[in-house]
Enzyme design. Structure first.
Site, PDB file in Angstrom:
ATOM      1  N   GLU A  21       0.364   3.700   1.919  1.00  0.00           N
ATOM      2  CA  GLU A  21       0.988   4.598   3.397  1.00  0.00           C
ATOM      3  C   GLU A  21       2.145   3.742   3.268  1.00  0.00           C
ATOM      4  OE1 GLU A  21      -3.144   4.526   3.554  1.00  0.00           O
ATOM      5  OE2 GLU A  21      -1.774   3.496   2.209  1.00  0.00           O
ATOM      6  N   CYS A  46      -5.891   1.914   5.333  1.00  0.00           N
ATOM      7  CA  CYS A  46      -6.497   0.458   5.956  1.00  0.00           C
ATOM      8  C   CYS A  46      -6.373   0.033   6.837  1.00  0.00           C
ATOM      9  CB  CYS A  46      -6.347  -0.571   4.969  1.00  0.00           C
ATOM     10  SG  CYS A  46      -4.637  -1.035   5.203  1.00  0.00           S
ATOM     11  N   CYS A  49      -2.588  -0.207   7.313  1.00  0.00           N
ATOM     12  CA  CYS A  49      -1.119   0.555   7.012  1.00  0.00           C
ATOM     13  C   CYS A  49      -1.486   2.391   8.965  1.00  0.00           C
ATOM     14  CB  CYS A  49      -2.171   1.247   5.843  1.00  0.00           C
ATOM     15  SG  CYS A  49      -1.296   0.287   4.407  1.00  0.00           S
ATOM     16  N   HIS A 108       0.734  -1.286  -0.125  1.00  0.00           N
ATOM     17  CA  HIS A 108      -0.333  -0.146  -0.623  1.00  0.00           C
ATOM     18  C   HIS A 108       0.864   1.155  -0.381  1.00  0.00           C
ATOM     19  CE1 HIS A 108      -4.058  -1.836   1.662  1.00  0.00           C
ATOM     20  NE2 HIS A 108      -3.750  -2.308   0.581  1.00  0.00           N
TER      21      HIS A 108
END
Length: 156
Positions: free
Chosen positions: A74, A100, A103, A72
């Site tokens: 992040e 999410c 993260c 992801h």
């Protein structure tokens, strides 16, 4: 007539939106920018593990309705900062979609104190836990939606 300048939040969200154009999973393009004192420390976008094929090359690796081929945005921004020896404690992260749960946990443990997101994405737990941890959440979804609408409209 003077032009309207973007606020700092809008400016960094615009950059996160541009970073998202590098994403390699067509299920969702997400960009992230880590910022402290109005300076960019790191960026990240969702893409495959370094050195492996991307979704747009090899297809999705699906588990329980999610593509797990990608790291992801992040997480990639946090990793980029660490790889280059950049301390990010006390910084903010601008992300085109709210984090999410996985993260969010990385963001919290990295010591980031503010999350600015351009659209809400899936996990309500971030609201409760950000309050408990003292992490500020800033929702720029109205700005992002208005900007998308304005750029989609034909010019006269």
């Amino acid at each position: 007539m003077a032009r309207e300048r973007a606020s700092w939040d809008q400016y960094f969200m615009n950059i996160a939106t541009e970073v998202a154009t590098r994403a390699t999973c067509d299920r969702k393009h997400v960009g992230a920018v880590v910022v402290r004192d109005k300076s960019i420390l790191a960026t990240g976008y969702n893409g495959s593990i370094r050195g492996l094929g991307h979704c747009d090359e090899e297809g999705h690796l699906m588990e329980e309705g999610h593509c797990v081929r990608t790291v992801h945005a992040e997480a990639n921004a946090i990793v980029q900062a660490a790889k280059h020896g950049m301390g990010i404690e006390g910084a903010s992260i601008y992300v085109t979609a709210s984090p999410c749960w996985q993260c969010f946990r990385l963001i919290a443990n990295a010591g980031l104190v503010r999350i600015v997101f351009g659209e809400f994405y899936r996990d309500q737990r971030i609201f409760e836990f950000s309050t408990r941890l003292g992490i500020e959440l800033a929702d720029l979804s109205e700005y992002v939606a208005a900007k998308k609408k304005a750029t989609a409209e034909p010019r006269a």
